[in-house]
Motif scaffolding. Structure first.
Motif, PDB file in Angstrom:
ATOM      1  N   ARG A 205      85.223 -36.877 -55.643  1.00 26.78           N
ATOM      2  CA  ARG A 205      84.633 -35.644 -55.637  1.00 26.78           C
ATOM      3  C   ARG A 205      85.309 -34.799 -54.775  1.00 26.78           C
ATOM      4  O   ARG A 205      85.636 -33.601 -55.112  1.00 26.78           O
ATOM      5  N   GLU A 206      85.784 -35.298 -53.380  1.00 29.15           N
ATOM      6  CA  GLU A 206      86.471 -34.592 -52.605  1.00 29.15           C
ATOM      7  C   GLU A 206      87.734 -34.175 -53.104  1.00 29.15           C
ATOM      8  O   GLU A 206      88.463 -32.845 -52.726  1.00 29.15           O
ATOM      9  N   ALA A 207      88.434 -35.103 -54.048  1.00 27.36           N
ATOM     10  CA  ALA A 207      89.657 -34.731 -54.577  1.00 27.36           C
ATOM     11  C   ALA A 207      89.757 -33.885 -55.662  1.00 27.36           C
ATOM     12  O   ALA A 207      90.727 -33.437 -56.207  1.00 27.36           O
ATOM     13  N   GLY A 208      88.459 -33.442 -55.956  1.00 24.72           N
ATOM     14  CA  GLY A 208      88.200 -32.514 -57.125  1.00 24.72           C
ATOM     15  C   GLY A 208      88.350 -33.064 -58.471  1.00 24.72           C
ATOM     16  O   GLY A 208      88.434 -32.500 -59.589  1.00 24.72           O
ATOM     17  N   VAL A 209      88.038 -34.469 -58.755  1.00 23.17           N
ATOM     18  CA  VAL A 209      88.028 -35.275 -59.956  1.00 23.17           C
ATOM     19  C   VAL A 209      86.713 -34.369 -60.606  1.00 23.17           C
ATOM     20  O   VAL A 209      85.722 -34.576 -60.095  1.00 23.17           O
ATOM     21  N   PRO A 210      86.788 -34.199 -61.862  1.00 22.96           N
ATOM     22  CA  PRO A 210      85.567 -33.594 -62.763  1.00 22.96           C
ATOM     23  C   PRO A 210      84.604 -34.618 -62.562  1.00 22.96           C
ATOM     24  O   PRO A 210      84.786 -35.896 -62.605  1.00 22.96           O
ATOM     25  N   ARG A 211      83.259 -34.078 -62.771  1.00 22.67           N
ATOM     26  CA  ARG A 211      82.093 -34.699 -62.771  1.00 22.67           C
ATOM     27  C   ARG A 211      82.339 -35.926 -63.895  1.00 22.67           C
ATOM     28  O   ARG A 211      81.711 -36.936 -63.730  1.00 22.67           O
ATOM     29  N   ALA A 212      82.570 -35.452 -65.046  1.00 24.01           N
ATOM     30  CA  ALA A 212      82.499 -36.479 -66.080  1.00 24.01           C
ATOM     31  C   ALA A 212      83.498 -37.780 -65.874  1.00 24.01           C
ATOM     32  O   ALA A 212      83.026 -38.778 -66.283  1.00 24.01           O
ATOM     33  N   GLU A 213      84.486 -37.448 -65.323  1.00 27.96           N
ATOM     34  CA  GLU A 213      85.401 -38.607 -64.860  1.00 27.96           C
ATOM     35  C   GLU A 213      84.782 -39.376 -63.696  1.00 27.96           C
ATOM     36  O   GLU A 213      84.896 -40.839 -63.852  1.00 27.96           O
ATOM     37  N   ARG A 214      84.160 -38.893 -62.871  1.00 23.91           N
ATOM     38  CA  ARG A 214      83.380 -39.623 -61.814  1.00 23.91           C
ATOM     39  C   ARG A 214      82.421 -40.426 -62.267  1.00 23.91           C
ATOM     40  O   ARG A 214      82.086 -41.398 -61.940  1.00 23.91           O
ATOM     41  N   ASN A 215      81.541 -40.018 -63.520  1.00 29.78           N
ATOM     42  CA  ASN A 215      80.517 -40.575 -64.063  1.00 29.78           C
ATOM     43  C   ASN A 215      81.103 -41.504 -64.800  1.00 29.78           C
ATOM     44  O   ASN A 215      80.451 -42.666 -64.717  1.00 29.78           O
ATOM     45  N   ARG A 216      82.242 -41.583 -65.444  1.00 33.89           N
ATOM     46  CA  ARG A 216      82.755 -42.817 -66.213  1.00 33.89           C
ATOM     47  C   ARG A 216      83.067 -43.623 -65.153  1.00 33.89           C
ATOM     48  O   ARG A 216      82.922 -45.022 -65.478  1.00 33.89           O
ATOM     49  N   HIS A 217      83.612 -43.522 -64.022  1.00 35.95           N
ATOM     50  CA  HIS A 217      84.009 -44.254 -62.762  1.00 35.95           C
ATOM     51  C   HIS A 217      82.945 -45.206 -62.467  1.00 35.95           C
ATOM     52  O   HIS A 217      82.996 -46.498 -62.382  1.00 35.95           O
TER      53      HIS A 217
END
Length: 227
Positions: free
Chosen positions: A51-63
């Motif tokens: 999140r702090e690195a600006g990764v989109p919410r959808a990609e964080r959700n996948r992870h």
């Protein structure tokens, strides 16, 4: 005379209906049960770093869903039921972060009494939200659906229920269930909820005054439930 089309109340869950993030609360509860708390802390730190690195919410959700890789779906569903029971009795491992917002629950009850269809629209998944849907009188679920093979989660997700995916899901649900979107209401707390909320005739922001969605909602004349 034919009956008018049905109305619905479309609600985001995390931060709107609950005080915390159901995905994270369920993960912590699962880790506590299995004695993998240290692994959970490290995993959630990774999500926070994304999140702090600006990764989109959808990609964080996948992870996030890689945590459940290899787990039997039925077992995770039972974990969800035990976690939700713990939250309702005040015993959540994270201090009740998944607790319901009383003022929003009251709004849901008003919709139910009016005969409206209650629909939870969330990036979370069924094991975390099915017990809540039952408490809310059989609410419909529009949620992230992780990939399953041979009764086990693979850890992969094709379409996280985030942003534009919510817009498509709400539009399709309304078409399938013969819901009048102009007569319907929507509730959300994050700017990413604005898309599906704007499909309805009665959008309401659930957030602190000054929050990004509260500002956007104010510009568009939307109602506000301050939290």
């Amino acid at each position: 005379m034919s009956e008018p089309p049905r109305a619905a109340a479309y609600l985001d869950v995390d931060g709107t209906l609950t005080t915390g993030v159901t995905l994270f609360e369920l993960l912590r509860f699962d880790a506590a049960e299995r004695g993998t708390d240290r692994e959970a802390v490290a995993f959630l730190r990774t999500v926070a770093a994304m999140r702090e690195a600006g990764v989109p919410r959808a990609e964080r959700n996948r992870h996030y869903f890689t945590w459940w890789s290899g787990r039997q779906v039925e077992d995770v569903e039972q974990v969800g039921r035990r976690w939700f029971a713990s939250v309702r009795t005040g015993g959540s491992t994270a201090g009740g972060g998944g607790a319901l917002r009383p003022q929003v629950v009251s709004i849901v009850e008003r919709h139910r009494r009016a005969g409206h269809v209650v629909v939870l629209v969330s990036g979370s998944f069924a094991p975390a939200l099915a017990p809540l849907a039952e408490v809310l009188g059989g609410a419909h679920l529009l949620v992230t659906v992780p990939e399953v093979e041979d009764g086990r989660f693979t850890g992969h997700v094709a379409v996280p229920m985030i942003g534009e995916a919510k817009v498509r899901a709400v539009a399709e649900h309304a078409r399938r269930e013969e819901i009048s979107l102009p007569r319907s209401a929507a509730y959300g707390d994050d700017l990413s909820d604005a898309g599906y909320m704007g499909l309805t005739g009665h959008p309401t922001v659930v957030a602190a005054p000054g929050a990004a969605l509260a500002v956007e909602g104010g510009r568009r004349g939307w109602a506000l439930v301050a939290v």
